[in-house]
Scaffold this active site. Structure first.
Site, short mmCIF file in Angstrom:
data_model
loop_
_atom_site.label_atom_id
_atom_site.label_comp_id
_atom_site.label_asym_id
_atom_site.label_seq_id
_atom_site.Cartn_x
_atom_site.Cartn_y
_atom_site.Cartn_z
N ASP A 160 0.86 -1.18 0.00
CA ASP A 160 0.00 0.00 0.00
C ASP A 160 0.90 1.24 0.00
OD1 ASP A 160 0.98 -0.16 2.61
OD2 ASP A 160 -0.85 0.67 3.49
N ASP B 167 -11.98 -6.15 -16.60
CA ASP B 167 -10.76 -6.63 -17.23
C ASP B 167 -9.51 -5.92 -16.72
OD1 ASP B 167 -12.18 -8.40 -18.72
OD2 ASP B 167 -12.36 -7.10 -20.47
N HIS C 81 -12.59 -14.99 -22.47
CA HIS C 81 -12.62 -14.90 -21.01
C HIS C 81 -13.58 -15.92 -20.41
CE1 HIS C 81 -11.49 -10.34 -21.41
NE2 HIS C 81 -10.57 -11.15 -21.86
N ASP D 60 -15.44 -15.60 -17.95
CA ASP D 60 -16.72 -15.03 -17.49
C ASP D 60 -17.75 -14.93 -18.62
OD1 ASP D 60 -15.79 -12.82 -18.92
OD2 ASP D 60 -16.20 -11.37 -17.32
N CYS E 252 -18.45 -7.84 -17.44
CA CYS E 252 -17.28 -7.18 -18.05
C CYS E 252 -17.26 -5.69 -17.74
CB CYS E 252 -17.31 -7.35 -19.57
SG CYS E 252 -17.38 -9.05 -20.12
#
Ligand SMILES: *[C@@H]1O[C@H](CO)[C@@H](O)[C@H](O)[C@H]1NC(C)=O
Length: 548
Positions: free
Chosen positions: A65, A245, A366, A368, A530
């Site tokens: 971080d 993405d 992809h 998904d 997406c």
């Protein structure tokens, strides 16, 4: 006289550096006066690392971080703010016995070069004392001294995640010779992904000049669910709407601290700067890789990086689920894969052992595009929703038989597309998922969907896109699903596909919200999933309590 030296870490994983833990390193030196050559070890117990609920071992966080300034803390050789100490693991050197070491003797903390690339050690003086190139430091012999250990990098193909730090007592001479050396071990916390069954914390979407209707649909959904949503402005996204993405949210966890970590995809399109510039900050970590450019293709996008809910497979439990990515068909030499940098990183995290599916049959490629997971109250706590051309044909043939054969899709007559090849691709993946996640038929719901070659007349095996908006490419917020409006044939004024999807999912306690994403998303080869991203709550289970 007797000197006792002990290096303490949080080996019992309660967030506090303990005194006298059984798993710590203790050097007890018996130093007979006047004869240093007869030094002997009274007790020397190597700190070790063990997985499981009864396990032990100290844990390091990659300090990725940015508690101060613009760079991540693991790229700094100083401590910019005291807040940063909370991300580090403490190590306490305690000594008892004589006030000083025998004349000429020194005490040194040291690391091998390999370990120094993975961690650096700070003292109260707050400038980097050791690690990242600096291999040893002399310790002033005092009763107690606290060190702060900061992790620099995640486990990977060339780094197991174990970091060793040694303390040595050296006797004078040229060169100095160590009388004792011993070691504490830390394990670098893995980067952990969160599946759809985890509670949503924040939703991200992009605003573009053409997507007001989609944004409205998403706003309604998040308001109903009660989740915060960030709309990334067009100025920041520069027309790149594919926030799924661009990045994947995960987290890192140690007994003393946890924080979300965004994995920035090497796809590097117009959203490229968003994760680094807008997300990384105090207690929000960042990680990325730069694979060779020729290895980066569409499969590198993180719509191709998903994770299953917790499963048990052949007696082995995966309480944090398993990562799922897509690639070329095994043994195919001309297909597309994710870069080895990304695959190696994912595999090296160990706790969510990845499964590679075949997704290269899709134009975008992809995972998904053909499945998702939704929560369910019964069985394993979830269902796998799998796109199914067979189910779509069954539904459409049913319409024909009931006299609705003339009902039209948005783009014409009921299709005579041949989807057998696409169904076989999905069936292959279905078998793999059943095996690798130990799923039964009852754990799977077939969602009607058709695919088509992107180019008219193109060969079937290259570049499938969905024929109508893809229902499995959805956003899951608890039991609320945001699904692309399919624009299927209408029967009695109602979309037959919407009706079917609703009928399949509502009995599971899920609510279907259909969102019109047709022009800005579907026509650009992506749907609701997406075009959105979700940061989710970390698992209750602590990764180090897993049996490995
Ligand atoms: C893709 O990766 C798999 C390993 O997962 C490998 O077997 C295959 O040869 C690779 N294909 C290409 C085209 O690189």
């Amino acid at each position: 006289c007797l000197a006792e030296i002990s290096l303490d870490v949080d080996a019992d994983q309660d967030g506090v550096v303990e005194k006298n833990n059984a798993n710590k390193l203790i050097l007890a030196l018996c130093i007979p006066e006047g004869s240093y050559s007869e030094l002997c070890v009274m007790c020397c117990e190597q700190a070790s690392w063990k997985w499981g609920p009864e396990g032990h071992g100290a844990i390091l966080l990659v300090n990725c971080d940015s508690d101060s300034g613009k760079r991540p803390d693991n790229q700094k050789s100083f401590i910019g703010t005291l807040e940063d100490l909370k991300d580090m693991s403490q190590m306490v050197l305690r000594t008892a016995g004589p006030k000083e070491l025998p004349k000429g003797h020194t005490l040194k903390l040291h690391m091998l070069a390999h370990d120094a690339e993975a961690a650096q050690v700070f003292t109260k003086r707050f400038s980097h004392e050791q690690g990242s190139g600096k291999l040893s430091m002399e310790i002033i012999f005092t009763e107690e001294m606290t060190f702060f250990v900061s992790g620099l990098k995640f486990a990977d193909i060339d780094f197991s995640g174990l970091v060793r730090i040694h303390v040595s007592l050296l006797q004078p001479g040229i060169p100095e010779t160590p009388i004792f050396t011993d070691t504490v071990q830390f394990k670098m916390a893995p980067w952990i992904m969160t599946p759809n069954v985890q509670a949503p914390l924040k939703v991200y979407v992009c605003s573009t000049p053409d997507n007001a209707q989609f944004i409205d649909g998403m706003k309604k959904l998040v308001q109903e669910v009660g989740v915060e949503m960030q709309i990334i402005t067009n100025e920041v996204n520069r027309g790149d709407r594919w926030i799924q993405d661009e990045m994947e949210f995960g987290y890192i966890q140690a007994p003393h601290q946890s924080c979300p970590v965004v994995f920035d995809s090497p796809r590097d399109r117009d959203l490229d700067n968003f994760p680094y510039n807008e997300l990384m900050g105090p207690d929000f970590g960042y990680v990325t890789f730069k694979p060779p450019r020729d290895e980066v293709n569409s499969l590198e996008s993180f719509g191709n990086l998903e994770v299953s809910p917790p499963v048990t497979v052949k007696g082995k439990s995966y309480p944090l689920g398993r990562i799922i990515i897509g690639g070329a068909f095994p043994f195919q030499t001309d297909g597309r894969n994710m870069s080895s940098a990304t695959r190696n990183f994912l595999r090296a995290q160990v706790v969510q052992e990845p499964i590679v599916l075949f997704s290269d049959w899709l134009r975008v490629g992809h995972v998904d595009e053909f499945f998702t997971f939704v929560p369910a109250k019964d069985r394993k706590g979830f269902r796998l929703l799998l796109a199914s051309p067979h189910a779509a044909y069954k539904l459409l043939h049913g319409l024909q038989e009931t006299g609705h054969g003339q009902a039209k899709f948005f783009e014409g007559q009921l299709v005579s597309l041949n989807n057998d090849y696409y169904q076989r691709c999905i069936d292959w993946n279905r078998d793999r998922l059943k095996n690798e996640l130990e799923l039964d038929e009852e754990d799977i719901v077939d969602i009607p969907l058709l695919y088509k070659p992107k180019e008219k007349g193109a060969i079937m095996s290259k570049g499938a896109v969905s024929y109508y908006p893809d229902s499995v490419n959805m956003i899951v917020l608890w039991n609320n699903l945001g699904i692309a409006k399919p624009f299927g044939p209408k029967v009695n004024g109602q979309c037959a596909i919407e009706k079917e999807v609703t009928m399949l999912l509502e009995p599971l306690g899920l609510k279907c919200n259909f969102i019109n994403d047709f022009v800005p998303y579907y026509e650009n080869e992506g749907d609701v999933h997406c075009g959105s991203n979700v940061r989710r709550r970390a698992f209750n289970l602590k990764w180090w309590e897993m049996e490995m």
